[in-house]
Motif scaffolding. Structure first.
Motif, PDB file in Angstrom:
ATOM      1  N   ALA A 260      41.494  48.738  32.393  1.00  0.00           N
ATOM      2  CA  ALA A 260      42.796  49.030  32.672  1.00  0.00           C
ATOM      3  C   ALA A 260      43.922  48.116  32.418  1.00  0.00           C
ATOM      4  O   ALA A 260      44.771  48.191  31.822  1.00  0.00           O
ATOM      5  CB  ALA A 260      43.001  49.379  34.161  1.00  0.00           C
ATOM      6  N   LEU A 261      43.486  46.693  32.499  1.00  0.00           N
ATOM      7  CA  LEU A 261      44.376  45.593  32.067  1.00  0.00           C
ATOM      8  C   LEU A 261      44.439  45.568  30.781  1.00  0.00           C
ATOM      9  O   LEU A 261      45.732  45.298  30.207  1.00  0.00           O
ATOM     10  CB  LEU A 261      43.703  44.361  32.658  1.00  0.00           C
ATOM     11  CG  LEU A 261      43.730  44.052  34.308  1.00  0.00           C
ATOM     12  CD1 LEU A 261      43.049  42.778  34.424  1.00  0.00           C
ATOM     13  CD2 LEU A 261      45.152  43.986  34.714  1.00  0.00           C
ATOM     14  N   ASP A 283      42.334  35.220  46.125  1.00  0.00           N
ATOM     15  CA  ASP A 283      42.268  34.425  45.209  1.00  0.00           C
ATOM     16  C   ASP A 283      41.330  35.006  43.914  1.00  0.00           C
ATOM     17  O   ASP A 283      41.437  34.543  42.734  1.00  0.00           O
ATOM     18  CB  ASP A 283      41.807  33.146  45.576  1.00  0.00           C
ATOM     19  CG  ASP A 283      42.356  32.227  46.629  1.00  0.00           C
ATOM     20  OD1 ASP A 283      43.677  32.245  46.170  1.00  0.00           O
ATOM     21  OD2 ASP A 283      42.118  31.756  47.501  1.00  0.00           O
ATOM     22  N   ASP A 284      40.381  35.607  44.437  1.00  0.00           N
ATOM     23  CA  ASP A 284      39.268  36.309  43.207  1.00  0.00           C
ATOM     24  C   ASP A 284      40.241  37.230  42.301  1.00  0.00           C
ATOM     25  O   ASP A 284      40.125  37.070  41.117  1.00  0.00           O
ATOM     26  CB  ASP A 284      38.463  37.176  43.914  1.00  0.00           C
ATOM     27  CG  ASP A 284      37.411  36.174  44.673  1.00  0.00           C
ATOM     28  OD1 ASP A 284      37.357  35.070  44.212  1.00  0.00           O
ATOM     29  OD2 ASP A 284      36.408  36.836  45.044  1.00  0.00           O
ATOM     30  N   LEU A 289      42.891  38.156  36.863  1.00  0.00           N
ATOM     31  CA  LEU A 289      44.076  38.364  36.119  1.00  0.00           C
ATOM     32  C   LEU A 289      44.127  37.346  35.194  1.00  0.00           C
ATOM     33  O   LEU A 289      44.290  37.621  33.766  1.00  0.00           O
ATOM     34  CB  LEU A 289      45.242  38.466  37.120  1.00  0.00           C
ATOM     35  CG  LEU A 289      45.594  39.731  37.935  1.00  0.00           C
ATOM     36  CD1 LEU A 289      46.685  39.398  39.170  1.00  0.00           C
ATOM     37  CD2 LEU A 289      45.889  40.902  37.230  1.00  0.00           C
ATOM     38  N   GLN A 290      43.903  36.047  35.311  1.00  0.00           N
ATOM     39  CA  GLN A 290      43.987  35.079  34.477  1.00  0.00           C
ATOM     40  C   GLN A 290      43.075  35.214  33.389  1.00  0.00           C
ATOM     41  O   GLN A 290      43.128  34.974  32.179  1.00  0.00           O
ATOM     42  CB  GLN A 290      44.069  33.738  35.089  1.00  0.00           C
ATOM     43  CG  GLN A 290      44.079  32.432  34.101  1.00  0.00           C
ATOM     44  CD  GLN A 290      43.990  31.216  34.846  1.00  0.00           C
ATOM     45  OE1 GLN A 290      42.999  30.691  35.403  1.00  0.00           O
ATOM     46  NE2 GLN A 290      45.145  30.392  34.853  1.00  0.00           N
ATOM     47  N   ASP A 317      51.289  28.331  35.948  1.00  0.00           N
ATOM     48  CA  ASP A 317      51.055  28.368  34.729  1.00  0.00           C
ATOM     49  C   ASP A 317      51.075  29.400  33.965  1.00  0.00           C
ATOM     50  O   ASP A 317      51.407  29.254  32.872  1.00  0.00           O
ATOM     51  CB  ASP A 317      49.611  27.505  34.661  1.00  0.00           C
ATOM     52  CG  ASP A 317      49.422  26.409  35.320  1.00  0.00           C
ATOM     53  OD1 ASP A 317      50.302  25.713  35.561  1.00  0.00           O
ATOM     54  OD2 ASP A 317      48.038  25.760  35.722  1.00  0.00           O
ATOM     55  N   GLY A 318      50.769  30.452  34.452  1.00  0.00           N
ATOM     56  CA  GLY A 318      50.751  31.662  33.745  1.00  0.00           C
ATOM     57  C   GLY A 318      52.213  32.310  33.470  1.00  0.00           C
ATOM     58  O   GLY A 318      52.366  33.303  32.705  1.00  0.00           O
ATOM     59  N   GLY A 319      52.996  31.900  34.348  1.00  0.00           N
ATOM     60  CA  GLY A 319      54.620  32.529  34.298  1.00  0.00           C
ATOM     61  C   GLY A 319      54.739  33.586  35.031  1.00  0.00           C
ATOM     62  O   GLY A 319      55.780  34.306  34.857  1.00  0.00           O
TER      63      GLY A 319
END
Length: 507
Positions: A260-261, A283-284, A289-290, A317-319
């Motif tokens: 899906a991502l 947190d997982d 996502l990262q 960091d990812g914005g």
């Protein structure tokens, strides 16, 4: 507000330094008869103050609109707050901002006389499909919401119920000065439900972001062709009031979620997802996502409470962006509103109102709740350490930014909306001066946040079109919205056992 249609020939939009000194009010009154005769001779219509009080006037399509003499809270860092300033709207755009702007021929002039003019609010997360159940969950926790809406009642909604709710939610947004709303539409079980949601968003001339979503337990709907079809048939153009993104949650971090991502990235669509909800996602999900390239400036994390510093660092960091719903987080139990953590790690913030099952779609409330949560925690922590704060770190100006240009940035629309800047779309809100609280304005940003309310929203423009004036909706059918949502509620009530309804209402 008094409003006249000025038929005098002008030399164009003008700029901030053009035009002579403004005529004094006494001189204007003295010359009213002569001016009126000139205007009538030219075929214009002049509205007297008495006529102005009778209700909203019709704004002719294509005719420029000039807001004269406002306190303009631009949210543009180069301009700041401009007192006794004019804003000229022509077509869909803000054409000029400055003092003593000349009025082009045929301009509709709105005398704002020190009233507050600001960019429209941007709500970056609302489950609009739930409007018929307004207020039912006033005393719920997150678990009660999940067990009642997600597990039980959500499946009762027909496409026409989705339409009725989205239509009402759009009408409410416009009425309250929320010129852009992101519809996290997770009540869509079928393509027909999705079409109904989109039809309603297009039916009201506000600006919206359709967040295609579903309550389905798997994410196959993202990549099985449904999203592709919707994108092709309804959102082929990016230059329209309603645009599209995806909005889904990942309770299971599986290959299904990875696919899906990936499909979201392949389509070039932004993504909103609930994050940092105590007991649901933590947190997982941030690491997932990262790891899958989805923690980026096109990703909005809703709530984002109860996360570790490591997660906030990854988000920064990812914005990615955070959408705070402070009333929701404080009352339902997702976690404490993380405005302080977001500022600590430099994560950009926007505001949202979640669902009217609990709260309103009122962005004034969102701003106040955000300030109260942030400042209350800061003072409590200082007192626990035996200290007192000498000043508040989070300012009224900050939360006003979150509610306007911050929301525009979150949705990737800041080049078009979010500030009163020449060349941007004219999404504007004028706060009236009829209520006692609006009589004296010393601190414009602070006044908007703590003194004003949605009842003070006098005039609303979206894309240069007047949708509310003198406190009355223009070209927006509130009666239709009420009728539809009432019919929807009656149907839903007929499907919900009486005992279950009473328990939900706390009776």
């Amino acid at each position: 507000m008094t409003m006249t249609e000025n038929a005098h020939a002008g030399s164009g939009a003008g700029s901030a330094d053009r035009g002579g000194p403004r005529t004094g009010r006494r001189q204007m009154l003295a010359g009213a008869a002569a001016l009126g005769a000139t205007a009538l001779a030219a075929g214009a219509v002049t509205a007297t103050p008495a006529a102005a009080a009778s209700g909203p006037r019709t704004f002719a399509a294509g005719r420029p609109i000039l807001f004269r003499g406002a306190t303009v809270v631009t949210m543009d860092p180069r301009r700041g707050v401009l007192h006794d300033t004019d804003v000229l709207v022509h077509g869909t755009d803000i054409q000029a901002v400055g003092k003593h702007l000349p009025a082009p021929h045929g301009t509709t002039v709105v005398d704002t006389a020190g009233a507050l003019l600001l960019p429209g609010f941007v709500n970056t997360h609302q489950h609009m499909w739930q409007a018929a159940l307004r207020g039912v969950g006033a005393d719920w926790t997150l678990a009660q919401y999940y067990n009642t809406i997600i597990m039980k009642w959500g499946s009762l909604f027909r496409p026409q119920d989705i339409y009725a709710a989205n239509y009402m939610a759009m009408v409410e947004s416009v009425n309250d000065g929320v010129t852009t709303t992101m519809d996290f539409s997770h009540g869509l079980f079928t393509p027909e439900h999705a079409d109904a949601a989109v039809d309603a968003l297009f039916a009201v001339p506000g600006r919206a972001r359709f967040g295609y979503s579903s309550l389905a337990p798997d994410l196959g709907w993202v990549y099985d062709g449904r999203v592709d079809r919707m994108l092709k048939e309804r959102f082929a153009s990016s230059d329209q009031l309603v645009t599209m993104q995806l909005a889904f949650d990942m309770y299971a971090l599986t290959d299904d979620a990875r696919r899906a991502l990936k499909h979201t990235r392949d389509l070039g669509l932004p993504l909103s997802t609930h994050a940092g909800l105590y007991g649901f996602v933590g947190d997982d999900n941030i690491r997932f996502l990262q790891d899958n390239g989805a923690l980026s400036p096109t990703t909005t994390l809703v709530h984002a409470a109860t996360l570790s510093d490591d997660s906030y660092r990854r988000i920064a960091d990812g914005g990615a962006y955070i959408s705070l719903s402070a009333e929701s987080e404080l009352n339902a139990g997702q976690g404490y509103p993380p405005s302080g953590k977001a500022r600590e790690f430099g994560i950009p913030i926007s505001l949202s109102q979640d669902t009217v099952i609990w709260w309103s779609a009122d962005m004034f409330s969102a701003m106040r709740a955000t300030l109260s949560a942030d400042r209350g925690l800061a003072h409590l922590q200082a007192h626990q350490a035996g200290k007192s704060l000498s000043s508040n770190a989070l300012r009224a100006q900050d939360v006003l930014e979150y509610a306007t240009i911050g929301g525009a940035r979150t949705l990737g629309l800041d080049r078009l909306i979010g500030s009163i800047t020449p060349g941007k779309r004219a999404d504007l809100v004028l706060l009236g001066r009829s209520s006692p609280a609006m009589s004296v304005v010393n601190n414009p940003a602070g006044h908007i946040v703590f003194q004003a309310g949605r009842g003070d929203v006098d005039t609303v423009l979206v894309n240069g079109r007047v949708l509310k004036h003198r406190g009355t909706l223009v070209g927006v059918d509130l009666q239709r919205a009420r009728h539809q949502v009432q019919q929807s509620l009656e149907y839903l009530r007929s499907k919900i056992p009486a005992k279950e309804w009473q328990q939900a209402m706390g009776e």
